[in-house]
Design a protein around this motif. Structure first.
Motif, PDB file in Angstrom:
ATOM      1  N   GLY A 166       0.931  -1.374  -0.004  1.00  0.00           N
ATOM      2  CA  GLY A 166       0.031   0.209   0.042  1.00  0.00           C
ATOM      3  C   GLY A 166       0.915   1.500   0.062  1.00  0.00           C
ATOM      4  O   GLY A 166       0.508   2.253  -0.816  1.00  0.00           O
ATOM      5  N   SER A 167       1.741   1.365   0.642  1.00  0.00           N
ATOM      6  CA  SER A 167       2.792   2.479   0.710  1.00  0.00           C
ATOM      7  C   SER A 167       3.260   2.913  -0.528  1.00  0.00           C
ATOM      8  O   SER A 167       3.351   4.009  -0.696  1.00  0.00           O
ATOM      9  CB  SER A 167       3.677   2.484   1.961  1.00  0.00           C
ATOM     10  OG  SER A 167       3.248   2.000   3.001  1.00  0.00           O
ATOM     11  N   ILE A 168       3.878   1.975  -1.154  1.00  0.00           N
ATOM     12  CA  ILE A 168       4.343   1.912  -2.325  1.00  0.00           C
ATOM     13  C   ILE A 168       3.431   2.326  -3.556  1.00  0.00           C
ATOM     14  O   ILE A 168       3.691   3.202  -4.403  1.00  0.00           O
ATOM     15  CB  ILE A 168       5.282   0.569  -3.028  1.00  0.00           C
ATOM     16  CG1 ILE A 168       6.501   0.427  -2.011  1.00  0.00           C
ATOM     17  CG2 ILE A 168       5.527   0.801  -4.463  1.00  0.00           C
ATOM     18  CD1 ILE A 168       6.766  -1.150  -2.163  1.00  0.00           C
ATOM     19  N   ALA A 169       2.260   1.875  -3.546  1.00  0.00           N
ATOM     20  CA  ALA A 169       1.137   2.178  -4.252  1.00  0.00           C
ATOM     21  C   ALA A 169       0.822   3.759  -4.142  1.00  0.00           C
ATOM     22  O   ALA A 169       0.534   4.444  -5.271  1.00  0.00           O
ATOM     23  CB  ALA A 169      -0.075   1.216  -3.796  1.00  0.00           C
ATOM     24  N   ASP A 171       2.330  -3.939   5.113  1.00  0.00           N
ATOM     25  CA  ASP A 171       2.412  -2.495   5.431  1.00  0.00           C
ATOM     26  C   ASP A 171       1.328  -1.739   5.486  1.00  0.00           C
ATOM     27  O   ASP A 171       1.410  -0.820   6.231  1.00  0.00           O
ATOM     28  CB  ASP A 171       3.478  -1.976   4.449  1.00  0.00           C
ATOM     29  CG  ASP A 171       3.121  -1.758   2.973  1.00  0.00           C
ATOM     30  OD1 ASP A 171       1.998  -2.505   2.652  1.00  0.00           O
ATOM     31  OD2 ASP A 171       3.440  -0.804   2.472  1.00  0.00           O
ATOM     32  N   MET A 172       0.123  -2.138   4.748  1.00  0.00           N
ATOM     33  CA  MET A 172      -0.996  -1.278   4.756  1.00  0.00           C
ATOM     34  C   MET A 172      -1.928  -2.337   3.983  1.00  0.00           C
ATOM     35  O   MET A 172      -1.816  -2.587   2.983  1.00  0.00           O
ATOM     36  CB  MET A 172      -0.850   0.051   3.913  1.00  0.00           C
ATOM     37  CG  MET A 172      -2.062   0.656   3.848  1.00  0.00           C
ATOM     38  SD  MET A 172      -1.960   2.100   2.717  1.00  0.00           S
ATOM     39  CE  MET A 172      -0.516   3.278   3.353  1.00  0.00           C
ATOM     40  N   GLY A 173      -3.192  -2.207   4.863  1.00  0.00           N
ATOM     41  CA  GLY A 173      -4.137  -3.295   4.290  1.00  0.00           C
ATOM     42  C   GLY A 173      -4.858  -2.655   3.219  1.00  0.00           C
ATOM     43  O   GLY A 173      -4.960  -1.484   2.990  1.00  0.00           O
ATOM     44  N   GLY A 174      -5.601  -3.261   2.442  1.00  0.00           N
ATOM     45  CA  GLY A 174      -6.493  -2.935   1.369  1.00  0.00           C
ATOM     46  C   GLY A 174      -7.528  -1.770   1.610  1.00  0.00           C
ATOM     47  O   GLY A 174      -8.005  -1.006   0.891  1.00  0.00           O
ATOM     48  N   LEU A 175      -7.815  -2.221   2.749  1.00  0.00           N
ATOM     49  CA  LEU A 175      -9.026  -0.912   3.331  1.00  0.00           C
ATOM     50  C   LEU A 175      -8.431   0.093   3.534  1.00  0.00           C
ATOM     51  O   LEU A 175      -9.099   1.568   3.072  1.00  0.00           O
ATOM     52  CB  LEU A 175      -9.964  -1.660   4.294  1.00  0.00           C
ATOM     53  CG  LEU A 175     -10.801  -2.951   4.110  1.00  0.00           C
ATOM     54  CD1 LEU A 175     -11.402  -3.490   5.558  1.00  0.00           C
ATOM     55  CD2 LEU A 175     -11.740  -2.793   3.077  1.00  0.00           C
ATOM     56  N   LEU A 226      -6.455  -2.195  -8.233  1.00  0.00           N
ATOM     57  CA  LEU A 226      -6.890  -3.557  -7.767  1.00  0.00           C
ATOM     58  C   LEU A 226      -5.839  -3.807  -6.551  1.00  0.00           C
ATOM     59  O   LEU A 226      -4.657  -3.920  -6.827  1.00  0.00           O
ATOM     60  CB  LEU A 226      -6.860  -4.485  -8.842  1.00  0.00           C
ATOM     61  CG  LEU A 226      -7.880  -4.467  -9.862  1.00  0.00           C
ATOM     62  CD1 LEU A 226      -7.370  -4.150 -11.325  1.00  0.00           C
ATOM     63  CD2 LEU A 226      -8.511  -5.664 -10.105  1.00  0.00           C
ATOM     64  N   THR A 227      -6.424  -4.054  -5.470  1.00  0.00           N
ATOM     65  CA  THR A 227      -5.552  -3.971  -4.452  1.00  0.00           C
ATOM     66  C   THR A 227      -6.123  -5.386  -3.746  1.00  0.00           C
ATOM     67  O   THR A 227      -7.197  -5.721  -3.307  1.00  0.00           O
ATOM     68  CB  THR A 227      -5.673  -2.993  -3.273  1.00  0.00           C
ATOM     69  OG1 THR A 227      -4.839  -3.222  -2.340  1.00  0.00           O
ATOM     70  CG2 THR A 227      -6.861  -2.530  -2.961  1.00  0.00           C
TER      71      THR A 227
END
Length: 173
Positions: free
Chosen positions: A38-41, A61-65, A54-55
């Motif tokens: 998530g952080s990189i995204a 590191d970070m959940g999709g929600l 699309l996650t």
């Protein structure tokens, strides 16, 4: 596919799953990028516009929600599809309440993801406008309001393919 290609960011901590989905979508003519978390995204979203994310739901590191909430707050024109290997009614409802375009359970057929992408981006790589009924059935707002919208969901039922849950369908009150 009708219209121009979409620019899609595939986010998953599982490299093989991420690469396979990105490869299939690229083969369909979409421009794809990959992020391992998530952080990189979020960094990638800051440096480029994406029509769709699309996650995966569960990442270290970070959940999709959380990523879903941040994407809607910071990039309101970007739609999000949550993908998970641990499908539960509660997380499906929560994802939809937080503005997810769709909730897809693993294992899924690649054709399912391929079909969702043109719908989730309005069939093009520019701006997405929800089609009549896409979100109305769930009572969600079609405006790019960064605040999560409360949904009037009566029930969420698993749709099964054999013994495995394929996806969830919500019924509005």
């Amino acid at each position: 596919m009708n219209g121009a290609a979409a620019k899609i960011l595939v986010v998953d901590d599982e490299a093989i799953a991420r690469a396979n989905l990105a490869r299939v979508l690229a083969h369909d003519g979409h421009e794809t990028a990959q992020a391992g978390g998530g952080s990189i995204a979020l960094e990638m979203l800051e440096h480029g516009e994406y029509d769709l994310v699309l996650t995966d739901l569960i990442m270290p590191d970070m959940g999709g929600l959380e990523l879903l909430e941040r994407v809607h707050a910071l990039f309101p024109g970007t739609e999000v599809i949550v993908v998970t290997g641990y499908p539960m009614v509660e997380t499906a409802v929560e994802a939809m309440r937080k503005g997810a375009y769709h909730y897809l359970a693993k294992p899924y057929q690649l054709d399912e993801a391929r079909l969702l992408v043109p719908r989730g981006t309005g069939g093009c790589g520019t701006s997405w406008e929800p089609r009549k009924g896409d979100r109305a059935m769930l009572g969600a707002s079609s405006s790019p309001d960064p605040e999560p919208q409360a949904l009037a969901v009566e029930s969420v039922e698993p749709v099964r393919r054999g013994r495995a849950v394929d996806h969830y369908e919500a019924t509005a009150r």
